[in-house]
Motif scaffolding. Sequence first.
Motif, PDB file in Angstrom:
ATOM      1  N   ASP A  34       7.889 -11.452 -13.000  1.00 28.78           N
ATOM      2  CA  ASP A  34       7.412 -11.495 -11.612  1.00 28.78           C
ATOM      3  C   ASP A  34       8.060 -10.411 -10.750  1.00 28.78           C
ATOM      4  N   LEU A  35       8.136  -9.214 -11.297  1.00 26.94           N
ATOM      5  CA  LEU A  35       8.749  -8.088 -10.585  1.00 26.94           C
ATOM      6  C   LEU A  35       7.726  -7.057 -10.110  1.00 26.94           C
ATOM      7  N   SER A  36       6.560  -7.012 -10.746  1.00 23.63           N
ATOM      8  CA  SER A  36       5.592  -5.952 -10.466  1.00 23.63           C
ATOM      9  C   SER A  36       5.094  -6.025  -9.028  1.00 23.63           C
ATOM     10  N   VAL A  37       4.914  -4.854  -8.421  1.00 28.53           N
ATOM     11  CA  VAL A  37       4.445  -4.763  -7.031  1.00 28.53           C
ATOM     12  C   VAL A  37       3.386  -3.679  -6.922  1.00 28.53           C
ATOM     13  N   MET A  38       2.601  -3.758  -5.853  1.00 28.84           N
ATOM     14  CA  MET A  38       1.571  -2.757  -5.609  1.00 28.84           C
ATOM     15  C   MET A  38       2.101  -1.561  -4.828  1.00 28.84           C
ATOM     16  N   LEU A  39       3.387  -1.559  -4.541  1.00 30.17           N
ATOM     17  CA  LEU A  39       4.031  -0.381  -3.968  1.00 30.17           C
ATOM     18  C   LEU A  39       4.213   0.643  -5.074  1.00 30.17           C
ATOM     19  N   GLY A  40       4.489   1.882  -4.707  1.00 31.77           N
ATOM     20  CA  GLY A  40       4.639   2.931  -5.706  1.00 31.77           C
ATOM     21  C   GLY A  40       5.945   3.675  -5.570  1.00 31.77           C
ATOM     22  N   ASP A  41       6.318   4.392  -6.615  1.00 32.45           N
ATOM     23  CA  ASP A  41       7.490   5.270  -6.596  1.00 32.45           C
ATOM     24  C   ASP A  41       7.213   6.426  -7.539  1.00 32.45           C
TER      25      ASP A  41
END
Length: 403
Positions: free
Chosen positions: A333-340
């Motif tokens: 449960d770590l994935s996010v729709m933010l980017g890097d």
Amino acid sequence: MNNESWKKRTMDIKDEIRKSHEELLRLRRDFHAHPELGFREFRTSRIVEEHLGDLGLEVRRCAGTGVVGVLRGSGPGKTILLRCDMDALPIEEATGLPFRSLEPGVMHACGHDGHTAMLMVAARILAGHREEFPGAIVFLFQPNEEEAGAERMIEDGALENPRPDAVCGAHLWSLLPTGVIGVSSGPLMASSYYFKLTICGKGGHGGAPHAAVNPIDAASHVLEAIKTLHTLEFDSLRPTVISVCTLHAGVKAIVVPETLEMEGSIRCLHDGDEEVRRRFSELVEGVCRLYRCTCDVAFRCGNTLLNNNEEMSELAMNVAEKVVGSGNVRTRDLSVMLGDDFAEFSSRIPGVFYFIGTGNESKGTNIAHHHPRFDIDEDSLPLGVEMHVRLALEYLNEAICNS
């Protein structure tokens, strides 16, 4: 060199980091008080460059304000790259910290001040033990992460001389509690492509709309059409987010404008982003034609999908257990729709990107990133330093043991 020989030569990492605590805080607070926007990190990069030079590293500039330092070990071996970002954001700070930003309208609202301090201290600790490991460690201080500066560094040779065999990156993360480290293999952060739509109609008088073609009418239907992509065409198990964030048209209440501009982003936590962009363009262009308008669709890549390598993720998990204990390592449960844009490095070289929890409600550090009151719990900084140091040493040690 066998495992027993290596263990006998391994330093007490935690003790060295404790001795560096004052330096770590001083650096972080200094960078926080003097934030600099992307590709304008002149003061920050000068301090980093001088620091690495004083440690005896091979130092070079890259992409203007980027800095690369190479630490050579005791002999030939693998090369690992440790990356951090240095840039701030165009936000007016509202934290009230005693070391708050001295630059009006600019603040470190994402933790990059902490990232820079952590990697600088890690470099000093590792430089003091260069005779105890083979191969090389590359310390990469990246400008302009908020606007995708990684690609510029790569184009300028950041991944050459030496070419890394592995890359590692970290982010202080207010969404996780202080003392928790989050790492998992596979997709972690979404790709992001920024779009700009220019819808062209026919200008005219607001009192005679039949003699004009209003791009605002077309745009209203474009917005509705975009929503149907989520509900009717995209697999809900393959996350996709389309956000429209700006819309500009017209200058006067009685004048039908000729053009309208709409901007936003498309983010995908899967590798099908190219098809999403194709269908997006097809849909908005078709809607505009129905309303007698033309539409130009332009995309700009923010970053590609950040997809963690399985072997490197396993290494980071093992290291994290030594740093914070197995009960404080989160792997789901770590994935996010933010980017890097660390993704630009890890798409070329096996890599891992992980989160260092810095959220502490009692200290007010559980506020979202990019917020005017964003702050980090400084108790998380030593954990970041230790992760850098242990990851480098254990990667190089494994390379020896497996050779």
